[in-house]
Design an enzyme around this catalytic site. Structure first.
Site, PDB file in Angstrom:
ATOM      1  N   ASP A   1       2.425   1.719   3.285  1.00  0.00           N
ATOM      2  CA  ASP A   1       3.385   0.694   3.729  1.00  0.00           C
ATOM      3  C   ASP A   1       4.782   1.146   3.307  1.00  0.00           C
ATOM      4  O   ASP A   1       5.763   0.937   4.022  1.00  0.00           O
ATOM      5  CB  ASP A   1       3.121  -0.663   3.042  1.00  0.00           C
ATOM      6  CG  ASP A   1       1.794  -1.291   3.429  1.00  0.00           C
ATOM      7  OD1 ASP A   1       1.405  -1.168   4.605  1.00  0.00           O
ATOM      8  OD2 ASP A   1       1.152  -1.913   2.554  1.00  0.00           O
TER       9      ASP A   1
ATOM     10  N   GLU B   1      -8.833  -4.192  -8.725  1.00  0.00           N
ATOM     11  CA  GLU B   1      -9.116  -5.435  -7.979  1.00  0.00           C
ATOM     12  C   GLU B   1     -10.599  -5.446  -7.611  1.00  0.00           C
ATOM     13  O   GLU B   1     -11.003  -4.861  -6.603  1.00  0.00           O
ATOM     14  CB  GLU B   1      -8.249  -5.499  -6.715  1.00  0.00           C
ATOM     15  CG  GLU B   1      -8.456  -6.778  -5.920  1.00  0.00           C
ATOM     16  CD  GLU B   1      -7.572  -6.870  -4.678  1.00  0.00           C
ATOM     17  OE1 GLU B   1      -6.491  -6.240  -4.645  1.00  0.00           O
ATOM     18  OE2 GLU B   1      -7.981  -7.569  -3.742  1.00  0.00           O
TER      19      GLU B   1
ATOM     20  N   HIS C   1       0.881  -1.161   0.000  1.00  0.00           N
ATOM     21  CA  HIS C   1       0.000   0.000   0.000  1.00  0.00           C
ATOM     22  C   HIS C   1       0.925   1.219   0.000  1.00  0.00           C
ATOM     23  O   HIS C   1       2.080   1.128   0.452  1.00  0.00           O
ATOM     24  CB  HIS C   1      -0.901   0.012   1.239  1.00  0.00           C
ATOM     25  CG  HIS C   1      -1.955  -1.062   1.192  1.00  0.00           C
ATOM     26  ND1 HIS C   1      -2.098  -2.006   2.174  1.00  0.00           N
ATOM     27  CD2 HIS C   1      -2.897  -1.326   0.259  1.00  0.00           C
ATOM     28  CE1 HIS C   1      -3.102  -2.817   1.853  1.00  0.00           C
ATOM     29  NE2 HIS C   1      -3.599  -2.426   0.694  1.00  0.00           N
TER      30      HIS C   1
ATOM     31  N   GLU D   1      -8.806 -11.473  -7.301  1.00  0.00           N
ATOM     32  CA  GLU D   1      -8.668 -12.162  -6.014  1.00  0.00           C
ATOM     33  C   GLU D   1      -9.686 -13.297  -5.952  1.00  0.00           C
ATOM     34  O   GLU D   1     -10.892 -13.085  -6.154  1.00  0.00           O
ATOM     35  CB  GLU D   1      -8.885 -11.180  -4.855  1.00  0.00           C
ATOM     36  CG  GLU D   1      -8.951 -11.930  -3.534  1.00  0.00           C
ATOM     37  CD  GLU D   1      -8.687 -11.091  -2.300  1.00  0.00           C
ATOM     38  OE1 GLU D   1      -7.878 -10.150  -2.362  1.00  0.00           O
ATOM     39  OE2 GLU D   1      -9.297 -11.418  -1.269  1.00  0.00           O
TER      40      GLU D   1
ATOM     41  N   ASP E   1      -3.031 -13.176  -1.108  1.00  0.00           N
ATOM     42  CA  ASP E   1      -3.650 -12.244  -0.154  1.00  0.00           C
ATOM     43  C   ASP E   1      -4.359 -13.104   0.887  1.00  0.00           C
ATOM     44  O   ASP E   1      -5.559 -13.337   0.806  1.00  0.00           O
ATOM     45  CB  ASP E   1      -4.618 -11.286  -0.866  1.00  0.00           C
ATOM     46  CG  ASP E   1      -4.982 -10.087   0.002  1.00  0.00           C
ATOM     47  OD1 ASP E   1      -4.438  -9.976   1.124  1.00  0.00           O
ATOM     48  OD2 ASP E   1      -5.810  -9.258  -0.416  1.00  0.00           O
TER      49      ASP E   1
ATOM     50  N   HIS F   1     -12.729 -12.667  -3.665  1.00  0.00           N
ATOM     51  CA  HIS F   1     -13.643 -11.642  -4.181  1.00  0.00           C
ATOM     52  C   HIS F   1     -14.523 -12.225  -5.294  1.00  0.00           C
ATOM     53  O   HIS F   1     -15.715 -11.925  -5.374  1.00  0.00           O
ATOM     54  CB  HIS F   1     -12.869 -10.444  -4.719  1.00  0.00           C
ATOM     55  CG  HIS F   1     -12.055  -9.720  -3.683  1.00  0.00           C
ATOM     56  ND1 HIS F   1     -11.279  -8.628  -3.985  1.00  0.00           N
ATOM     57  CD2 HIS F   1     -11.911  -9.916  -2.354  1.00  0.00           C
ATOM     58  CE1 HIS F   1     -10.680  -8.184  -2.891  1.00  0.00           C
ATOM     59  NE2 HIS F   1     -11.043  -8.960  -1.885  1.00  0.00           N
TER      60      HIS F   1
ATOM     61  N   ASP G   1     -15.158 -11.432   3.779  1.00  0.00           N
ATOM     62  CA  ASP G   1     -13.979 -11.780   2.982  1.00  0.00           C
ATOM     63  C   ASP G   1     -12.969 -12.491   3.885  1.00  0.00           C
ATOM     64  O   ASP G   1     -12.368 -11.882   4.762  1.00  0.00           O
ATOM     65  CB  ASP G   1     -13.400 -10.459   2.438  1.00  0.00           C
ATOM     66  CG  ASP G   1     -12.226 -10.646   1.530  1.00  0.00           C
ATOM     67  OD1 ASP G   1     -11.946 -11.794   1.134  1.00  0.00           O
ATOM     68  OD2 ASP G   1     -11.587  -9.629   1.202  1.00  0.00           O
TER      69      ASP G   1
ATOM     70  N   ASP H   1     -10.123 -14.497   3.173  1.00  0.00           N
ATOM     71  CA  ASP H   1      -8.682 -14.568   2.866  1.00  0.00           C
ATOM     72  C   ASP H   1      -8.032 -15.818   3.447  1.00  0.00           C
ATOM     73  O   ASP H   1      -6.952 -15.764   4.050  1.00  0.00           O
ATOM     74  CB  ASP H   1      -7.946 -13.308   3.367  1.00  0.00           C
ATOM     75  CG  ASP H   1      -8.392 -12.036   2.666  1.00  0.00           C
ATOM     76  OD1 ASP H   1      -8.963 -12.127   1.557  1.00  0.00           O
ATOM     77  OD2 ASP H   1      -8.171 -10.938   3.218  1.00  0.00           O
TER      78      ASP H   1
HETATM   79  C1  XUL Z   1      -9.353  -6.180   0.403  1.00  0.00           C
HETATM   80  C2  XUL Z   1      -8.161  -6.595  -0.284  1.00  0.00           C
HETATM   81  C3  XUL Z   1      -6.994  -5.675  -0.164  1.00  0.00           C
HETATM   82  C4  XUL Z   1      -6.343  -5.379  -1.450  1.00  0.00           C
HETATM   83  C5  XUL Z   1      -5.159  -4.461  -1.382  1.00  0.00           C
HETATM   84  O1  XUL Z   1     -10.352  -7.098   0.376  1.00  0.00           O
HETATM   85  O2  XUL Z   1      -8.119  -7.649  -0.872  1.00  0.00           O
HETATM   86  O3  XUL Z   1      -6.058  -6.262   0.661  1.00  0.00           O
HETATM   87  O4  XUL Z   1      -5.899  -6.573  -1.979  1.00  0.00           O
HETATM   88  O5  XUL Z   1      -5.515  -3.171  -1.131  1.00  0.00           O
HETATM   89 MN    MN Z   2      -6.722  -8.504  -2.264  1.00  0.00          MN
END
Ligand code: XUL
Ligand code: MN
Length: 347
Positions: free
Chosen positions: A52, A174, A49, A210, A283, A213, A248, A250
């Site tokens: 970051d 994304e 980011h 992703e 991610d 997502h 979400d 992950d």
């Molecule tokens: C949010 C997500 C974030 C992006 C990066 O759901 O996936 O981590 O990947 O900003």
């Molecule tokens: Mn992501």
């Protein structure tokens, strides 16, 4: 053959375990300590980011931001790492409570544009040409709050502002259908690729897909990837897993549905993803239950599963598969894939 794939993750993938219902459960790890872990975990690149790379960037002048990003570039090189992308983090500032690019307040949109241009500067200093746009708050909680046609035009304006900021910068959108917003304006790969056509330079607007997502949008991640590959627009991925339609999650790659993960690896490998420098981004989040010393295993495990599935895919007898497809013998094909995933490939 394995080895053409290079892996990245972002510093947010090693975290303290706080969730909306409870505080951190693990010690914070400083960015430099995290950087020192990348290589050992099997990763050669870092996703950033903007803050970051340059903490507290709102308090710095643009020249100071570029200077700090230059120092980060040195630190990366010292660790033998590369930057994959920079993503403007536009969802934490008090100004962007109701969105950044699609905010109804023009002053907020101006802040978002300025900050996005800074992200482009940071990307250049880190020697990457890729910006990732996760459009966290570009949506609504109630339909009447924003006009979706105007919002789409504002997203185009924001993307154009970054495209103008540097001639070679590429933007990977994304998509995500919800969370934190009820409805996001760019929920799927199709939306992201369609909005690219409205921008000043469609060739420089692609996607970051992703897995979680896509699943939240009711899509199959490997089909989403295939769609983007057909447009030559799959510029990075965020592999993970997701257990149904919830928040979400992950989760570690392949940990919910190994076959779904296999098909993502297979579509990427079949179409030479990675050969033009695309990275395999993860991610993934550690479970909140993990103790400090075990809170990076989700990263190395996800990479290991990717490479194991790559081996499964490459060891399949393609002639047999072609025969089964020609015969429409999908029961045989189904069985073959399942046995291969169980380590019982006899072909
Ligand atoms: C949010 C997500 C974030 C992006 C990066 O759901 O996936 O981590 O990947 O900003
Ligand atoms: Mn992501």
């Amino acid at each position: 053959m394995a080895g053409q794939f290079r892996f990245t993750f972002g510093p947010w993938n090693i975290h303290e375990g706080a969730d909306p219902f409870g505080p951190p459960v693990r010690e914070s790890i400083t960015f430099n300590v995290k950087l020192a872990m990348f290589k050992d975990l099997g990763f050669d690149g870092v996703q950033f980011h903007d803050d970051d790379a340059v903490p507290n960037l709102n308090d710095l002048t643009p020249a100071q931001v570029v200077n700090e990003a230059g120092k980060m570039a040195h630190t990366l090189r010292d660790h033998g790492l590369e930057a994959e992308f920079v993503a403007p983090r536009l969802w934490e500032d008090p100004r962007t409570i109701d969105g950044a690019y699609t905010a109804n307040d023009p002053k907020v949109r101006e802040y978002a544009h300025d900050r996005s241009r800074l992200s482009v500067d940071i990307a250049r200093a880190l020697d990457t040409d890729l910006i990732v746009l996760w459009l966290a708050r570009e949506g609504t909680y109630i339909r009447e709050a924003k006009d979706s046609k105007v919002a789409t035009e504002r997203l185009v304006e924001a993307i154009d502002c970054m495209l103008e900021a540097a001639p070679n910068i590429r933007i990977a959108i994304e998509p995500k259908p919800n969370e934190p917003m009820d409805h996001a304006f760019l929920p799927t790969t199709g939306h992201a690729l369609a909005i690219a056509a409205l921008t000043a330079d469609p060739d420089r607007v692609g996607v970051n897909i992703e897995s979680a997502h896509a699943i939240l949008a009711g899509m199959d991640p490997s089909d989403e990837m295939g769609f983007a590959l057909a447009f030559d627009k799959l510029w990075t991925v965020h592999l993970n897993d997701q257990n149904g339609l919830k928040f979400d999650q992950d989760k570690s790659f392949g940990s919910v549905d190994l076959r779904r993960a296999f098909n993502q690896v297979r579509i990427l490998d079949t179409h030479d993803y990675g050969k033009r420098g695309e990275w395999v981004g993860l991610d993934v989040k550690a479970m909140r239950t993990q103790k400090d010393e075990a809170a990076t295993l989700h990263l190395s495990n996800s990479r290991e599963i990717f490479l194991a599935l790559l081996e499964v895919s490459r060891n399949l007898n393609q002639d047999k598969i072609d025969e089964m497809i020609a015969e429409r013998d999908y029961e045989a094909l189904d069985r073959m894939i399942m046995l291969a995933l169980l380590g019982k490939n006899k072909e």
